[in-house]
Design an enzyme around this catalytic site. Structure first.
Site, PDB file in Angstrom:
ATOM      1  N   ASP A  32      30.941  52.987  33.588  1.00  0.00           N
ATOM      2  CA  ASP A  32      29.930  52.198  34.304  1.00  0.00           C
ATOM      3  C   ASP A  32      28.937  53.146  34.978  1.00  0.00           C
ATOM      4  O   ASP A  32      29.319  54.187  35.522  1.00  0.00           O
ATOM      5  CB  ASP A  32      30.637  51.321  35.346  1.00  0.00           C
ATOM      6  CG  ASP A  32      29.749  50.209  35.881  1.00  0.00           C
ATOM      7  OD1 ASP A  32      30.072  49.035  35.617  1.00  0.00           O
ATOM      8  OD2 ASP A  32      28.749  50.502  36.561  1.00  0.00           O
ATOM      9  N   ASN A  88      34.033  39.056  35.135  1.00  0.00           N
ATOM     10  CA  ASN A  88      33.235  38.006  35.756  1.00  0.00           C
ATOM     11  C   ASN A  88      32.586  37.122  34.699  1.00  0.00           C
ATOM     12  O   ASN A  88      32.033  37.631  33.717  1.00  0.00           O
ATOM     13  CB  ASN A  88      32.140  38.639  36.631  1.00  0.00           C
ATOM     14  CG  ASN A  88      32.720  39.518  37.728  1.00  0.00           C
ATOM     15  OD1 ASN A  88      33.748  39.196  38.304  1.00  0.00           O
ATOM     16  ND2 ASN A  88      32.073  40.634  38.012  1.00  0.00           N
ATOM     17  N   GLN A  95      28.718  37.585  37.576  1.00  0.00           N
ATOM     18  CA  GLN A  95      28.331  38.254  36.322  1.00  0.00           C
ATOM     19  C   GLN A  95      26.827  38.539  36.345  1.00  0.00           C
ATOM     20  O   GLN A  95      26.022  37.623  36.538  1.00  0.00           O
ATOM     21  CB  GLN A  95      28.677  37.378  35.105  1.00  0.00           C
ATOM     22  CG  GLN A  95      28.428  38.091  33.780  1.00  0.00           C
ATOM     23  CD  GLN A  95      28.801  37.247  32.564  1.00  0.00           C
ATOM     24  OE1 GLN A  95      29.004  36.034  32.650  1.00  0.00           O
ATOM     25  NE2 GLN A  95      28.891  37.901  31.420  1.00  0.00           N
ATOM     26  N   HIS A 101      32.148  41.677  29.322  1.00  0.00           N
ATOM     27  CA  HIS A 101      32.670  43.018  29.607  1.00  0.00           C
ATOM     28  C   HIS A 101      33.860  42.888  30.541  1.00  0.00           C
ATOM     29  O   HIS A 101      33.879  42.043  31.432  1.00  0.00           O
ATOM     30  CB  HIS A 101      31.607  43.938  30.212  1.00  0.00           C
ATOM     31  CG  HIS A 101      30.844  43.339  31.337  1.00  0.00           C
ATOM     32  ND1 HIS A 101      29.835  42.421  31.147  1.00  0.00           N
ATOM     33  CD2 HIS A 101      30.948  43.501  32.673  1.00  0.00           C
ATOM     34  CE1 HIS A 101      29.344  42.056  32.313  1.00  0.00           C
ATOM     35  NE2 HIS A 101      30.018  42.693  33.264  1.00  0.00           N
ATOM     36  N   HIS A 103      35.993  44.977  33.267  1.00  0.00           N
ATOM     37  CA  HIS A 103      35.979  46.177  34.116  1.00  0.00           C
ATOM     38  C   HIS A 103      37.392  46.742  34.241  1.00  0.00           C
ATOM     39  O   HIS A 103      38.348  45.993  34.488  1.00  0.00           O
ATOM     40  CB  HIS A 103      35.538  45.830  35.542  1.00  0.00           C
ATOM     41  CG  HIS A 103      34.142  45.318  35.673  1.00  0.00           C
ATOM     42  ND1 HIS A 103      33.107  46.109  36.106  1.00  0.00           N
ATOM     43  CD2 HIS A 103      33.600  44.087  35.472  1.00  0.00           C
ATOM     44  CE1 HIS A 103      31.992  45.385  36.169  1.00  0.00           C
ATOM     45  NE2 HIS A 103      32.269  44.154  35.794  1.00  0.00           N
TER      46      HIS A 103
HETATM   47  P1  AMP Z   1      29.074  42.354  36.174  1.00  0.00           P
HETATM   48  O1  AMP Z   1      28.589  42.208  37.587  1.00  0.00           O
HETATM   49  O2  AMP Z   1      30.499  41.983  35.985  1.00  0.00           O
HETATM   50  O3  AMP Z   1      28.147  41.646  35.197  1.00  0.00           O
HETATM   51  O4  AMP Z   1      29.016  43.892  35.881  1.00  0.00           O
HETATM   52  C1  AMP Z   1      27.958  44.544  35.268  1.00  0.00           C
HETATM   53  C2  AMP Z   1      28.270  46.016  35.332  1.00  0.00           C
HETATM   54  O5  AMP Z   1      27.503  46.686  34.373  1.00  0.00           O
HETATM   55  C3  AMP Z   1      27.979  46.660  36.688  1.00  0.00           C
HETATM   56  O6  AMP Z   1      29.169  47.295  37.161  1.00  0.00           O
HETATM   57  C4  AMP Z   1      26.887  47.665  36.359  1.00  0.00           C
HETATM   58  O7  AMP Z   1      26.988  48.831  37.135  1.00  0.00           O
HETATM   59  C5  AMP Z   1      27.127  47.938  34.894  1.00  0.00           C
HETATM   60  N1  AMP Z   1      25.959  48.357  34.133  1.00  0.00           N
HETATM   61  C6  AMP Z   1      24.754  47.752  34.079  1.00  0.00           C
HETATM   62  N2  AMP Z   1      23.940  48.409  33.212  1.00  0.00           N
HETATM   63  C7  AMP Z   1      24.664  49.435  32.706  1.00  0.00           C
HETATM   64  C8  AMP Z   1      24.400  50.477  31.768  1.00  0.00           C
HETATM   65  N3  AMP Z   1      23.203  50.590  31.184  1.00  0.00           N
HETATM   66  N4  AMP Z   1      25.375  51.356  31.486  1.00  0.00           N
HETATM   67  C9  AMP Z   1      26.592  51.247  32.081  1.00  0.00           C
HETATM   68  N5  AMP Z   1      26.904  50.289  32.963  1.00  0.00           N
HETATM   69  C10 AMP Z   1      25.959  49.406  33.290  1.00  0.00           C
END
Ligand code: AMP
Ligand code: ZN
Length: 136
Positions: A32, A88, A95, A101, A103
């Site tokens: 991440d 999420n 989300q 995805h 985590h």
């Molecule tokens: P969520 O809130 O469950 O949708 O989590 C989205 C996650 O994606 C967050 O932890 C962000 O830090 C991560 N994220 C967003 N863009 C990128 C990216 N380009 N590369 C890696 N992680 C990302």
């Protein structure tokens, strides 16, 4: 299938570079970009699904197996003290990227992170109503 203009489709399929921890035909696991803790990683399917509801049964079971294997490896290599799996679905659930995805968040004693919820209160009657609503 990939979805146009989905950043995680592009990352999962290698069109945007990422720090990849694991890759096979169906999945990529990346670090991440804004890690909650050291080693915070995401499992992404290469085929687009908005969220958990959009996964096939096959994808869902493979993701959990991969999560288990990688959790074991990360715990050994990072020497973390625990690990959270968080996933999420929908804006209300936090989300922010509409491509499924999962985590994996390694936890370290006193890492200062607060992942969780405020415990609520209920009654046996309320619990029974909810139980019926879900199972009925
Ligand atoms: P969520 O809130 O469950 O949708 O989590 C989205 C996650 O994606 C967050 O932890 C962000 O830090 C991560 N994220 C967003 N863009 C990128 C990216 N380009 N590369 C890696 N992680 C990302
Ligand atoms: Zn996508």
């Amino acid at each position: 299938m990939k979805k146009n203009d989905c950043i995680f489709c592009k990352i999962a399929n290698g069109e945007i570079p990422s720090k990849t921890l694991y890759e096979d035909e169906e999945f990529r696991m990346i670090l991440d970009l804004n890690p909650a803790t050291k080693g915070h990683a995401l499992i992404l399917p290469k085929d687009h699904a908005d969220d958990l509801y959009g996964l096939s049964d096959g994808q869902a079971s493979k993701i959990m197996l991969l999560a288990k294997k990688m959790a074991v490896k990360m715990t050994e290599k990072l020497q973390c003290d625990g690990l959270n799996l968080i996933q999420n679905n929908g804006e209300a659930a936090g989300q922010t990227v509409r491509h499924f995805h999962l985590h994996l968040i390694p936890r370290y004693t006193d890492d200062g992170q607060q992942l969780g919820w405020k415990p609520g209160e209920t009654t046996q009657e309320e619990l029974e109503e909810v139980r019926k609503q879900i199972t009925g």
